[in-house]
Enzyme design. Structure first.
Site, short mmCIF file in Angstrom:
data_model
loop_
_atom_site.label_atom_id
_atom_site.label_comp_id
_atom_site.label_asym_id
_atom_site.label_seq_id
_atom_site.Cartn_x
_atom_site.Cartn_y
_atom_site.Cartn_z
N HIS A 161 -18.44 -38.36 13.52
CA HIS A 161 -18.21 -36.94 13.22
C HIS A 161 -19.33 -36.41 12.33
O HIS A 161 -19.84 -37.11 11.46
CB HIS A 161 -16.85 -36.76 12.53
CG HIS A 161 -16.45 -35.31 12.47
ND1 HIS A 161 -16.93 -34.46 11.50
CD2 HIS A 161 -15.67 -34.57 13.28
CE1 HIS A 161 -16.45 -33.25 11.71
NE2 HIS A 161 -15.67 -33.29 12.79
N ASN A 213 -8.04 -32.63 14.42
CA ASN A 213 -8.65 -33.34 13.29
C ASN A 213 -8.28 -32.59 12.01
O ASN A 213 -8.81 -31.51 11.76
CB ASN A 213 -10.17 -33.39 13.49
CG ASN A 213 -10.88 -34.07 12.33
OD1 ASN A 213 -10.24 -34.62 11.44
ND2 ASN A 213 -12.21 -34.01 12.34
N GLU A 218 -19.36 -34.52 9.82
CA GLU A 218 -19.16 -34.58 8.36
C GLU A 218 -19.41 -35.99 7.84
O GLU A 218 -19.87 -36.16 6.71
CB GLU A 218 -17.75 -34.07 8.02
CG GLU A 218 -17.70 -32.55 8.15
CD GLU A 218 -16.42 -31.99 8.72
OE1 GLU A 218 -15.39 -32.66 8.67
OE2 GLU A 218 -16.47 -30.85 9.23
N LYS A 273 -8.96 -33.41 9.02
CA LYS A 273 -9.94 -33.61 7.95
C LYS A 273 -9.20 -33.90 6.63
O LYS A 273 -8.28 -34.71 6.63
CB LYS A 273 -10.89 -32.42 7.87
CG LYS A 273 -11.49 -32.10 9.25
CD LYS A 273 -12.56 -31.08 9.23
CE LYS A 273 -13.08 -30.88 10.66
NZ LYS A 273 -14.20 -29.96 10.74
P1 13P Z 1 -13.23 -26.49 13.39
O1 13P Z 1 -12.31 -26.41 14.59
O2 13P Z 1 -12.56 -26.17 12.11
O3 13P Z 1 -14.49 -25.72 13.64
O4 13P Z 1 -13.67 -28.03 13.26
C1 13P Z 1 -14.12 -28.71 14.38
C2 13P Z 1 -14.20 -30.15 14.06
O5 13P Z 1 -15.04 -30.59 13.28
C3 13P Z 1 -13.22 -31.05 14.69
O6 13P Z 1 -13.55 -32.38 14.51
#
Ligand code: 13P
Length: 234
Positions: A88, A6, A90, A8
């Protein structure tokens, strides 16, 4: 095993293309059988050659229309995208998506047969309140979700472990995955500070069928090494 990246809000279109080329080359050369999914930002969606499944981090539950700032399935169809991340943390906690909205989105994309990587996970205060509170919280994040949908993948991502370098103990991951397994026979991923150094340990835990990786997925080389570790568990 499923290994998912991901991105992001990271990487440009050019960087994503270079990354996809490198990972696809690796999968081909190493004859990788694991399922590899990459979720780039919307601006980097494109058509890529190779085995990596391209997914979208978010979309609106609509084909097309007047929804400023959103994309619908007409835009995803252009790139043959049939995989979406829903729920997710976020999107729940930063963008404010409610469980009702999330369930609506889930059902819309389920009807279209999309592969759905559906995320759940608790905040630190819930974790500290004990196992019962923890499972009640996760159960609330599963309301309205068909847990036996044939194209569902569930990702357990504790909010406090995302991007923090903190990871639950192996026993805690095992225990939550056992509870999730009792609810669904679909693949279960763990996410939250997964990196090359802890990959082997995490994918060795019972009922962990793969990982969803954020920060550590951004480097194609280390992501490829993580894929190799998962491959060796098959
Ligand atoms: P990290 O691997 O940066 O902790 O993020 C995890 C995540 O939210 C994957 O969707």
């Amino acid at each position: 095993m499923i290994v998912a990246a991901n991105f992001k809000t990271n990487k440009t279109r050019t960087q994503t293309r270079e990354y996809m080329d490198e990972v696809n080359r690796f999968i081909h050369l190493e004859k990788i059988r694991c399922e590899v999914i990459v979720f780039p930002p919307l601006t980097a969606l494109d058509s890529f050659m190779g085995e990596v499944t391209l997914g979208v981090q978010n979309a609106y539950a609509v084909e097309k229309g007047a929804f400023t700032g959103e994309v619908g399935t007409e835009q995803l169809d252009e790139f043959g995208i049939q995989t979406i991340l829903i729920g997710h943390s976020e999107r729940r906690h930063v963008l404010g998506e409610s469980q009702e909205e999330i369930a609506h989105k889930f059902n819309y994309f389920k009807e279209l047969g999309y592969k759905i990587v559906y995320c759940v996970g608790e905040k630190v205060e819930t974790r500290e309140a004990g196992q019962e509170a923890l499972m009640a919280y996760i159960n609330a994040q599963l309301v309205g979700i068909d847990l036996e949908y044939s194209n569902l993948v569930i990702a357990y991502e504790p909010v406090w472990a995302i991007g923090t370098g903190l990871v639950p103990s192996n026993e805690d991951i095992r225990s939550i995955h056992a509870d999730l397994r009792a609810k669904s026979s679909r693949p279960l991923l763990y996410g939250g500070s997964v990196k090359l150094g802890n990959m082997d340990e995490i994918v060795s835990i019972e009922n962990v069928d793969g990982v969803l990786v954020g920060g550590a997925s951004l480097y194609a080389q280390s992501f490829c090494q993580m894929i190799k570790i998962a491959e060796d568990k098959i």
